[in-house]
Design an enzyme around this catalytic site. Structure first.
Site, PDB file in Angstrom:
ATOM      1  N   GLU A 147     123.717  43.826  50.179  1.00 37.17           N
ATOM      2  CA  GLU A 147     122.858  44.535  49.230  1.00 37.17           C
ATOM      3  C   GLU A 147     122.980  46.052  49.343  1.00 37.17           C
ATOM      4  O   GLU A 147     122.781  46.770  48.365  1.00 37.17           O
ATOM      5  CB  GLU A 147     121.403  44.102  49.406  1.00 37.17           C
TER       6      GLU A 147
ATOM      7  N   PHE B 295     108.247  32.977  54.233  1.00 34.55           N
ATOM      8  CA  PHE B 295     109.693  33.061  54.405  1.00 34.55           C
ATOM      9  C   PHE B 295     110.268  34.140  53.485  1.00 34.55           C
ATOM     10  O   PHE B 295     109.982  34.169  52.296  1.00 34.55           O
ATOM     11  CB  PHE B 295     110.336  31.706  54.100  1.00 34.55           C
ATOM     12  N   GLN B 296     111.060  35.014  54.063  1.00 36.55           N
ATOM     13  CA  GLN B 296     111.689  36.135  53.350  1.00 36.55           C
ATOM     14  C   GLN B 296     110.671  37.038  52.648  1.00 36.55           C
ATOM     15  O   GLN B 296     110.936  37.581  51.583  1.00 36.55           O
ATOM     16  CB  GLN B 296     112.764  35.651  52.376  1.00 36.55           C
TER      17      GLN B 296
ATOM     18  N   LYS C 235     107.803  35.992  42.637  1.00 33.84           N
ATOM     19  CA  LYS C 235     108.549  34.879  42.052  1.00 33.84           C
ATOM     20  C   LYS C 235     107.760  34.198  40.936  1.00 33.84           C
ATOM     21  O   LYS C 235     108.321  33.801  39.909  1.00 33.84           O
ATOM     22  CB  LYS C 235     108.896  33.862  43.148  1.00 33.84           C
TER      23      LYS C 235
ATOM     24  N   MET D 120     134.601  63.321  63.357  1.00 36.07           N
ATOM     25  CA  MET D 120     133.687  64.458  63.351  1.00 36.07           C
ATOM     26  C   MET D 120     132.869  64.493  64.640  1.00 36.07           C
ATOM     27  O   MET D 120     132.643  65.567  65.216  1.00 36.07           O
ATOM     28  CB  MET D 120     132.768  64.385  62.122  1.00 36.07           C
TER      29      MET D 120
END
Lengths: 560, 92
Positions: free
Chosen positions: A53, A115-116, A165, A475
């Site tokens: 993502e 969940f999630q 949802k 760097m």
């Protein structure tokens, strides 16, 4: 009659707002939206399946920065949403308009450690321009429209809409409000301040213009060039302002900041009037701010009032759109000829010549990163888009890749996000299928979002991937050499066989070690109509100079 | 110096959190906070926040507050008596 769901309303709203490309990754809570996308997957709404993502957010940034339109990314709840955060923060720092849509658990489960479930609004609030949660289907369309307007109005930035949802799944009346007017209309021009600014410029002996990203965001390139040419004012750009004034313009003297150009930096201390346009005096630009521009009165143009007086107090603050302000200012600015002042820039520029020569034309030894960048410059078209990652190669690309014609330079400026270039280049290439889009990265950055080779393979994105491999996190290694007694802690890095890895993704790769192979390999690389990966093995030890040591003043700039 | 910041905002979830985030980012302690809905339709809120800070930081804070989309208007006033001296903070 078919009653639309919240998810269908979401997709229809995006289409009605003119969105035709989405970067995303499905998952549990966002599934109803993906089901609605399936209905609309008839070519009018393209979904690019990323592999992480974070890459969706960066791809949306690449899309937004090269089109000026809002980039859109989608993720599910929980880890999908939290993975977006680095990209969101990057967009906030670099004023990039992206809309992030996240799924959320059912309203009834909010706050139950479902969940999630992640409290993405709480996490995203400090790093978004605006964010909101939607818990009912009817509110999806107006919230999306408001989010889009906020993302692109005033100083652009990221917005996030979190949709439960149940809101996606339930039926709704699909009523899309017209895309609202910008939430903050541009302020009326401050005529008095414009006269004060013109008076300062007209009486200045050593005026100097600092050009930032705001010039590009405002489309003020022509207005700025007109003013600078009329009043004969030299200029330099921040890393994100590069390209606003063409590299070959006689008034342009390169980049400001820690690894910027010698004259560009030193002249900030000599100028008596500084015209700062759409830039925010970042600490990488000012060095020690208490010793920055000590002799100058500052005219500061910015659309964000919170940027004025933040680091460097403005003598004349001008809040508003850079293009409108510059167009209003120019008629009051007197025509001038400042040959001696201009000439003094040129003399300082010459001091940098040995640095350039050593970097670009090393007499022997392995290829330098700088000469690889210059060879890329010579191989690419006038319309190429270069997407640089973060580190030595980024600074060298900013220094040695010449932004003339309609070339664009995209990079992670404020946040310095390693792993930005590959997904951002995907976004830029999808927005501009006909242009050369080249992601330039070191071997460290290359491995930070390497999974996106999968996206490139599946979507057949003809992006070019140039990896400058010095076998170090260069760097950090440079800082260890200069400021940590050469104690190279955790900066030597081993990489996979990049061309072989590309081959595993059905991408043609090549590897260059010898100087004589560089130009022909780059010519084949940039001119291919397909995706290409080119790894160039460069010398392990190469330092980027000039350099302003951390905490130092611009006058502490070192050439070696 | 002791300041009072008054902000008129949307009355929506998360506004307090965003405003508090601006204070947190500036590492500024809030001495007193009042929030209430101010119109019959309950669509707007008034925040009254008191804090100690330097003049420069207080003005920067006010401008960063104005940047929030939900914030419609901000006023910053310096209290004449300088307010009470900050006490040792008590977590209660």
């Amino acid at each position: 009659m078919h009653t639309p769901t919240g998810a269908e309303s979401l997709v229809r709203t995006l289409k009605e707002a003119g969105i035709d490309t989405i970067f995303g990754y499905p998952g549990g809570a966002i599934m109803p939206a993906y089901d609605a996308l399936y209905t609309h997957s008839n070519g009018k709404m393209r979904h690019i399946l990323v592999r992480h993502e974070q890459a969706a957010a960066h791809a949306a940034e690449g899309y937004a920065q090269t089109t000026g339109n809002v980039g859109v990314c989608v993720a599910t709840s929980g880890p999908g949403a939290t993975n977006l955060l680095t990209g969101i923060t990057n967009a906030m720092m670099d004023s990039t308009p992206i809309l992030c849509i996240t799924g959320q658990v059912n309203q009834a489960l909010l706050g139950t450690d479902a969940f999630q479930e992640s409290p993405i609004i709480s996490m995203a609030a400090p790093v978004t321009k605006w964010c909101a949660q939607v818990q009912s289907a009817d509110k999806i369309a107006p919230t999306i429209m408001r989010a889009l307007a906020i993302a692109e109005s005033g100083r652009p930035g990221p917005v996030l809409v979190d949709i439960t949802k149940n809101a996606l799944a339930e039926a709704c009346t699909h009523e899309v409000p017209a895309r609202p007017e910008k939430s903050r209309p541009s302020l009326p021009l401050d005529e008095k301040a414009i006269l004060e600014a013109s008076e300062l410029l007209n009486t200045a002996k050593r005026p100097y213009a600092l050009v930032g990203h705001g010039v590009l965001l405002s489309g003020a390139q022509d207005a700025l060039r007109t003013l600078l040419e009329k009043a004969d004012i030299p200029c330099a750009a921040t890393v994100l302002g590069l390209g606003a004034i063409s590299d070959d313009h006689p008034l342009f003297h390169g980049m400001l900041g820690m690894h910027g150009n010698y004259a560009a930096n030193l002249k900030t201390d000599e100028a008596d009037v500084i015209l700062a346009v759409g830039m925010r005096f970042d600490d990488r630009v000012t060095g020690d701010a208490s010793r920055f521009a000590r002799n100058a009165k500052i005219i500061h143009i910015d659309i964000d009032p919170a940027e004025l007086h933040k680091i460097i107090p403005a003598t004349v603050p001008l809040v508003g759109d850079a293009n409108a302000i510059l167009e209003a200012l120019t008629p009051h600015v007197a025509q001038a000829d400042r040959t001696a002042w201009r000439e003094s820039f040129r003399l300082l520029d010459q001091c940098e010549e040995p640095v350039r020569k050593e970097a670009l034309s090393p007499s022997d030894g392995p290829i330098s990163m700088s000469e690889a960048i210059r060879a890329l410059d010579e191989a690419t078209a006038d319309s190429a888009i270069i997407v640089a990652d973060v580190g030595q190669h980024q600074m060298l690309a900013a220094r040695y890749y010449r932004l003339t014609g309609t070339r664009r330079f995209i990079t992670s400026g404020g946040l310095g996000t390693m792993g930005f270039s590959l997904p951002a280049a995907i976004g830029a290439q999808i927005a501009h299928p006909q242009r050369q889009v080249i992601a330039v990265m070191g071997d460290g950055c290359a491995q930070m979002n390497i999974q996106e080779l999968g996206t490139i393979m599946q979507e057949k994105v003809p992006v070019k991937i140039l990896i400058l491999n010095n076998h170090y996190l260069g760097m950090v290694r440079q800082w260890q050499e200069l400021f940590f007694d050469e104690r190279y802690s955790a900066t030597a890095i081993e990489s996979p066989d990049f061309p072989a890895l590309a081959a595993a993704y059905n991408i043609k790769g090549a590897c260059v070690r010898e100087r004589a192979e560089l130009a022909p390999a780059l010519a084949e690389f940039v001119n291919s109509t397909e995706t290409r990966l080119l790894e160039v093995h460069v010398r392990t030890i190469e330092n980027v100079f000039p350099m302003i040591p951390s905490g130092g003043a611009v006058t502490d700039i070192r050439l070696q | 110096m002791y300041y009072t910041l008054t902000a008129i905002t949307e009355n929506t979830p998360g506004v307090l959190y965003r405003i508090a985030s601006v204070f947190l980012q500036g590492q500024i302690n809030i001495e007193r906070l009042e929030v209430s809905a101010i119109d019959e339709t309950r669509t707007r809120s008034r925040f009254r926040i008191e804090f100690f800070d330097t003049e420069q930081h207080a003005h920067l804070l006010a401008r960063r507050m104005e940047r929030l989309v939900e914030v419609e208007h901000v006023e910053l006033t310096q209290e004449k008596d300088g307010g009470e001296t900050p006490q040792n903070t008590d977590s209660t």
